[in-house]
Every structure is written in C-alpha cells, then in structure tokens.
Design an enzyme around this catalytic site. Structure first.
Site, PDB file in Angstrom:
ATOM      1  CG  HIS A 157      -1.762  -0.994   1.418  1.00 46.16           C
ATOM      2  ND1 HIS A 157      -2.884  -1.324   0.675  1.00 46.16           N
ATOM      3  CD2 HIS A 157      -1.537  -2.198   2.296  1.00 46.16           C
ATOM      4  CE1 HIS A 157      -3.303  -2.478   1.148  1.00 46.16           C
ATOM      5  NE2 HIS A 157      -2.656  -3.068   1.828  1.00 46.16           N
ATOM      6  CB  SER A 279      14.605  21.154 -15.944  1.00 46.41           C
ATOM      7  OG  SER A 279      13.754  22.365 -16.169  1.00 46.41           O
TER       8      SER A 279
END
Length: 431
Positions: A157, A279
C-alpha cells in the site's frame, strides 16, 4: 500509382477513394516486404513442383526475387506510393523484368494469404526478439540478485511494511521476465503455422504442394483449413501483442519502483547519467525521463491490442477492415521491443544508496518477525499478532536488517532466494 491488380476495364478509379483505400498500406508493407518476397519464392518452388511453372521459369522468378530483396535492402528499390501495396510491387517488378513469366507468380494465391504469411513470418521474428529481450533482462536481474544483498524497505500500500533486500527485488523481476520469455516462446510456437496456399480463404483448384512450402519457409506445421487461416488474422496478432503486454506490465511496475526510488523523498537509487535529462528552465533538475517513458510504454502496446480487437467484430472470411490491423501491430510491437531493449543496461548500471535504504527501515518493520517468532514458539498466531501490534514501536529493539533477512527462510524469501532454480529455469530456454 501502378495499375491495381484488381483493375477492371471500363471502371474509372477515383483518386480520393484510392487514397482512402490505400492509406499507409504500402509504407507499412516495408515491414513485411522481405518476408513477402521469401514467401513468393517458396510459392514459386511449389508451383514448379506441380508443373504449373517450368523449371526455367521458376529459376528466373527465384533469381529476380533474390535481386529484388537485395535491391530493397540496399535502397535501390523503394516501396512507396507508386504501388498500391507490397504485393503489387513484387508482381510489377517481376512483370517488368520477365514479362508474362512474371505475371504467373500470383497463380494459386491471393493477396489475403500473401499478407497472412508475410505477417506470420514477421511475427515469429518479433516474438523471438521479445524472448531474447526478456531473457537478457532476467539474466541481469539474476546476476545482480547474486551480489551481496543490501537491506531495502518492503512496501505494501506504499507504506513501509517489512525488511526486504535488493536481492529479493531483483529476484522477483528475474522470475517475472523468465515467465515472459517463456510466454513469448509458447506464443511463437502457437502461431507457427503456414497459411500460404489458402488463397482468399477457400482454397484453389490446383494440387498446391503446401507441405513443401511449409517446410521451405520454416514453419512447424501447415494451417490446414483455408477458413481457419482467415479467421486467424487478427487473432494471432492479438496473441503476439498479449505476450508483449505481459512483459510490458512487468516493465511498468519495475519502472514505477525506479521512479519512486529515484525521488529525493526515497533516494534509494541513482541512475546512469545517460538515462536522465535536464529541465529546460530549472538548472538544478535531472529528470528520470527514460524511466518515465518506460513506465508509459505499456500504453502504446495496449492501444495496439485494443485497436485490433475492435476490428474483429466480423463474420468469417476476409473483410477489408483487417487492413487497419497492420498499422497498430507494427506500432505496438516496435515500441514495446524498443523499450525492452533499453532495460538490461539500465539495470546493470543503476546503483543503490545503502545509507538511505537503511535509514528508511524503522523499528515497527520488525513487528511481523516478532509475531511469527512467538507463533513458532507455540503462542496462537492471533495472540502473537496482537502483542506485536501493541509493541510495534519497540519491535526493533536489538534487531538488525541482516538478522531479519537471515531468518526469512521460506522458499524464495531473502535467506533462500533459490537463484539456482531460477537460473535453471532460464537455462532451459536455451534448449
């Protein structure tokens, strides 16, 4: 465009309609062209064996088919919009070089079984490549699983759960890709059936030597029923894409792990510089673009599978709808295989940050160990479970990740990875 094979006297061809009918078909046929040529050569051999073409004609046709294949490989022959498709290009070339002898190549076959056999040969090659890629990934994973194991948090989870290890992580993906390689091989064996000689789906009034053609093209068996051969178009392509999808699902989960593990919040993994980009605006960024696109690569394969599946709401016999299966098939297989080819080097060169992984292992992650130890000592498991839950915060007192991993002795767990068994399973694929 050269005159279509099906052109009838007195029927005008509308250019707009013809463009719609042809679409990108001739360009897509570049993928299958060499296989179409090889199948044509085998078909000519079969015609010679039943006396439909003479030995001299068969030799001339074979010679020109070989020359066409060589010209295509060298770029001297370009399959483009001058032709309706690859099949008509082959016949046009043979007719140009050999006159009426060239026109005889189509005796006893249809464009239907031509594309069936060319696609089948192409798919066999692609499934072999799929198996090769999956085996290479599995081998790298096994090699890295055999290295000294580092503690790695195990998650359920997306929450910290138990102590795991880098060796367990690699062993898990090794077994998954071994299974994917086996599925690729089994799918290849399933589709290894020769449809050439079934013509338009109902056979022809010639005693075609289909057994010889089957052997000449390297097929394991003959697809006997002409009706079944037509029914298999699309279905066999789906099977190949499903085998590819199995590997892409494993790749997606692997890439998801790496996407998480490379974040600053986890910091478990460093990628080779070649697998990252910068970037366009933020000078501080190195982005795991390759991993993200590997994660996304299941989508084009699933899209191709869906596109073909949606075409198959059809009655028996050939329907022109099936032309649209080629583009989806080529795009899906090409993208999936290209993605898988990058994975072995990525996995071989990625590095683990041991300090970050150790820092992420908190005391409560030993609670399961405590509960099972108590149960092994005779305490009912639910009682041991409740006691361990109440003391979870202190469960790690005096414990180490190494001790936790060493105690995990169930088959396949950290102390008994069974890597030899996995290597043997991978090795059996060599036979």
């Amino acid at each position: 465009m050269s005159q279509p094979l099906w052109q009838k006297d007195g029927v005008r061809i509308d250019e707009g309609i013809m463009r719609f009918l042809a679409g990108d078909d001739v360009l897509l046929d570049r993928e299958f062209f060499l296989h179409d040529i090889a199948a044509s050569k085998a078909h000519v051999e079969g015609l010679a064996r039943i006396g439909v073409v003479s030995a001299d004609e068969a030799a001339a046709l074979a010679r020109e088919l070989d020359a066409l294949a060589e010209d295509f490989r060298a770029g001297r022959f370009v399959l483009d919009e001058h032709y309706e498709d690859g099949h008509s290009a082959i016949e046009a070339r043979l007719t140009e070089r050999l006159g009426d002898t060239g026109r005889r190549v189509h005796t006893g076959r249809s464009r239907n079984d031509q594309i069936l056999v060319a696609t089948r040969l192409w798919l066999k090659e692609r499934l072999e490549a799929l198996e090769t890629h999956c085996r290479a990934i599995a081998q790298v994973c096994l090699d890295r699983a055999a290295q000294p194991a580092l503690p790695l948090p195990g998650y359920t989870h997306l929450q910290r759960a138990v102590v795991s290890s880098t060796a367990m992580w690699f062993a898990g993906f090794a077994e998954g890709f071994i299974d994917d390689a086996l599925r690729a091989r089994q799918t290849r064996a399933w589709i290894d059936a020769n449809p050439l000689g079934t013509a338009a789906g109902y056979g022809v009034n010639l005693p075609l030597d289909r057994e010889h053609v089957t052997a000449a093209l390297g097929f394991a068996r003959m697809q006997v029923s002409p009706v079944c051969a037509q029914l298999s178009r699309g279905k066999f392509e789906l099977a190949a894409l499903e085998a590819l999808s199995s590997a892409m699902l494993d790749l997606r989960r692997l890439a998801w792990d790496l996407s998480l593990f490379t974040t600053a919040e986890f910091g478990f993994v460093a990628l080779p510089a070649e697998y990252t980009t910068g970037s366009s605006i933020m000078p501080n960024k190195r982005n795991p673009d390759v991993v993200e696109l590997l994660r996304a690569s299941y989508a084009p394969v699933a899209g191709a599978r869906t596109a073909i599946e949606q075409l198959l709401s059809l009655p028996s016999g050939y329907q022109r709808d099936l032309q649209f299966s080629k583009g989806a098939l080529v795009a899906g297989m090409r993208h999936g295989l290209m993605a898988l080819a990058l994975v072995p080097d990525l996995l071989a060169r990625m590095s683990w940050n041991e300090a970050a992984m150790r820092a992420a292992i908190e005391p409560s992650m030993y609670a399961t160990d405590v509960a099972i130890e108590q149960a092994a000592a005779g305490v009912p498991f639910r009682d041991a479970y409740r006691a361990a839950a109440q003391a979870a915060a202190s469960a790690g007192a005096g414990r180490t990740p190494e001790a936790s991993l060493a105690a995990r002795v169930s088959p396949g767990a950290a102390a008994d990875l069974r890597l030899d068994e996995l290597r043997a399973r991978l090795g059996r694929l060599d036979g």
